[in-house]
Design an enzyme around this catalytic site. Structure first.
Site, PDB file in Angstrom:
ATOM      1  N   LYS A  93       0.825  -1.205   0.000  1.00 17.19           N
ATOM      2  CA  LYS A  93       0.000   0.000   0.000  1.00 17.19           C
ATOM      3  C   LYS A  93       0.861   1.258   0.000  1.00 17.19           C
ATOM      4  CE  LYS A  93      -3.711  -2.414   2.445  1.00 17.19           C
ATOM      5  NZ  LYS A  93      -4.341  -2.681   3.766  1.00 17.19           N
ATOM      6  N   GLN A 137      -4.755  -1.494  10.069  1.00 18.74           N
ATOM      7  CA  GLN A 137      -4.614  -2.774   9.379  1.00 18.74           C
ATOM      8  C   GLN A 137      -5.203  -3.917  10.206  1.00 18.74           C
ATOM      9  OE1 GLN A 137      -3.363  -3.329   6.230  1.00 18.74           O
ATOM     10  NE2 GLN A 137      -3.998  -5.457   6.504  1.00 18.74           N
ATOM     11  N   ASP A 160     -10.944   2.677   4.730  1.00 22.21           N
ATOM     12  CA  ASP A 160     -11.360   1.272   4.642  1.00 22.21           C
ATOM     13  C   ASP A 160     -12.868   1.146   4.436  1.00 22.21           C
ATOM     14  OD1 ASP A 160      -9.460  -0.725   4.553  1.00 22.21           O
ATOM     15  OD2 ASP A 160      -9.119  -0.750   6.706  1.00 22.21           O
TER      16      ASP A 160
END
Length: 338
Positions: A93, A137, A160
């Site tokens: 990412k 995460q 997200d």
């Protein structure tokens, strides 16, 4: 400010994500997703190639955004513990963010961090004006409640798309930050030209981060504020008997698999010409090499002989998920939703 013709920039963006409706209405030929005439096998959809297209678009939009005097988008990732897969995902990412001109940083925390400390850190980032996007995460250590953490991230910085407000708005067909994996599947379908209008879709997997949002995107009305796919969607899960799953998939024009079970979908379960999108990520032992290899939930080698379209693992949904995360970061930086 409204764009020309009275269409807002956000609405214009969402319209491009609307359901694929055939020019002739609902009675179009089902040959919109056939096998290629020159081959007996499915068209393999390269998520890697599609992701490159998205990266170019995001990079162009970042440059355009900054040319107007705006600051460079900034993504902060909180990484807890030493899970090797999580560290690999985050590195990917960060590398992708740099390539498109998005600033990024990683905040590393030990696996024994308390939930309270993690919540305090996230709340601090919520207040940090230089940060446009926040990603915690997953998975997190067992002593931390993931839902509590997801809900502490400010909805307007939630790249997200896991905050309860973003999920709620998604379910109500309103503009929201869409979870990146679901957005990736949606984008793959659109860019490949796979028709969804009036089609039968099976989503194998009901997770709140993947299966559920994918289902919401595909079944909702293409004329709503957040356009959907106008498909008839069946959701299956771990308690769906295999024989029942097979009945559903044999009728499906599109099969999306996110169950985490290698070879869950076999060739006898797929009808000729169906589109098969494999979201599964499984590490299995390869008896030929003696090493661990990455596979999806589909028996790829056999299903590709029967399907019209199929995504590989790796190289399918995964690269597009990272690309859509960066697109979400740009959306939050430009405050297109909140």
């Amino acid at each position: 400010m409204a764009a020309a013709g009275g269409v807002s920039p956000l609405r214009s963006c969402l319209l491009r994500l609307g359901s694929w409706r055939p020019a002739g209405g609902a009675g179009y030929s089902s040959s919109c997703s056939p096998r290629r005439a020159a081959s007996d096998e499915a068209t393999i959809i390269s998520g890697t190639q599609l992701a490159k297209e998205v990266y170019k678009e995001v990079q162009r939009d970042v440059e355009s955004w900054m040319s107007l005097g705006n600051k460079r988008p900034h993504l902060t990732v909180i990484l807890v513990g030493d899970n090797p897969a999580s560290h690999t995902y985050v590195r990917n990412k960060m590398k992708a963010a740099a390539a498109v001109g998005i600033c990024s940083e990683i905040i590393l925390k030990p696996k024994d961090i308390s939930q309270e400390e993690l919540l305090d850190l996230t709340a601090k980032l919520n207040r940090d004006s230089r940060v446009n996007g926040i990603l915690v995460q997953l998975p997190l250590p067992d002593h931390i409640d993931e839902r509590t953490v997801c809900n502490i991230v400010a909805p307007e910085k939630d790249v997200d798309g896991f905050h309860i407000i973003n999920i709620g708005r998604l379910c109500l067909d309103q503009p929201s930050v869409i979870p990146a994996t679901a957005a990736a599947v949606w984008e793959i379908i659109k860019r490949t030209g796979i028709q969804t209008f009036g089609k039968n879709v099976v989503v194998a997997g009901r997770s709140k981060n993947v299966g559920m949002p994918i289902s919401m995107l595909l079944h909702t009305d293409g004329e709503h504020e957040r356009p959907g796919g106008d498909a008839t969607v069946t959701i299956t899960h771990r308690y769906t008997p295999k024989e029942q799953l097979k009945i559903h998939t044999q009728l499906a024009d599109i099969i999306i698999v996110a169950a985490g079970i290698p070879k869950l979908i076999t060739a006898d379960m797929v009808k000729e010409g169906a589109a098969v999108i494999d979201v599964g990520i499984n590490h299995i032992h390869d008896p030929l090499t003696g090493k661990t290899k990455l596979v999806g939930d589909v028996d790829f080698e056999e299903v590709k002989k029967k399907a019209g379209f199929i995504t590989p693992v790796p190289g399918g949904v995964g690269p597009m998920t990272v690309a859509m995360l960066l697109k979400n970061t740009l959306i939050t930086a430009k405050k297109l939703i909140y």
